[in-house]
Design a protein around this motif. Structure first.
Motif: not given
Length: 123
Positions: A94-123
């Protein structure tokens, strides 16, 4: 309001590479902190990478040395280059956008989200 659309996911063999893109709407893209998160089945959403307004970058320990985040403000796009992929990287990204200057690693701090894209890695 910001709309985010991810692309670039898919199926790849272990050791391969993918480049995810996230296109944002709006004219204030450069003012947002942009982040990438991922969520595997049965697991919580976790931080992968973020890039600040001044282009400072932050990566989760699990992807350091393999993933790179970048942004192109002229194109309102943020990228996640993923190399040396492992089966453990399989998730919806998922891509996310957060208003304001502070970079955080907490999902709840982000204001907007995309719909997601699947990544599958086979062994």
């Amino acid at each position: 309001q910001v709309q985010l659309v991810e692309s670039g996911g898919g199926l790849v063999q272990a050791g391969g590479s993918l480049r995810l893109s996230c296109a944002a709407s709006g004219r204030t893209f450069s003012s947002y902190v942009m982040g990438w998160f991922r969520q595997a089945p049965g697991k919580e959403r976790e931080f992968v990478a973020a890039i600040g307004r001044s282009y400072s970058t932050y990566l989760a320990d699990s992807v350091k040395g393999r993933f790179t985040i970048s942004r192109d403000n002229a194109k309102n796009t943020v990228f996640l280059q993923m190399n040396s992929l492992k089966p453990g990287d399989t998730a919806v990204y998922y891509c996310a956008a957060r208003g304001g200057p502070v970079v955080t690693t907490t999902p709840g701090d982000y204001d907007y989200w995309g719909q997601g894209t699947q990544v599958t890695v086979s062994s």
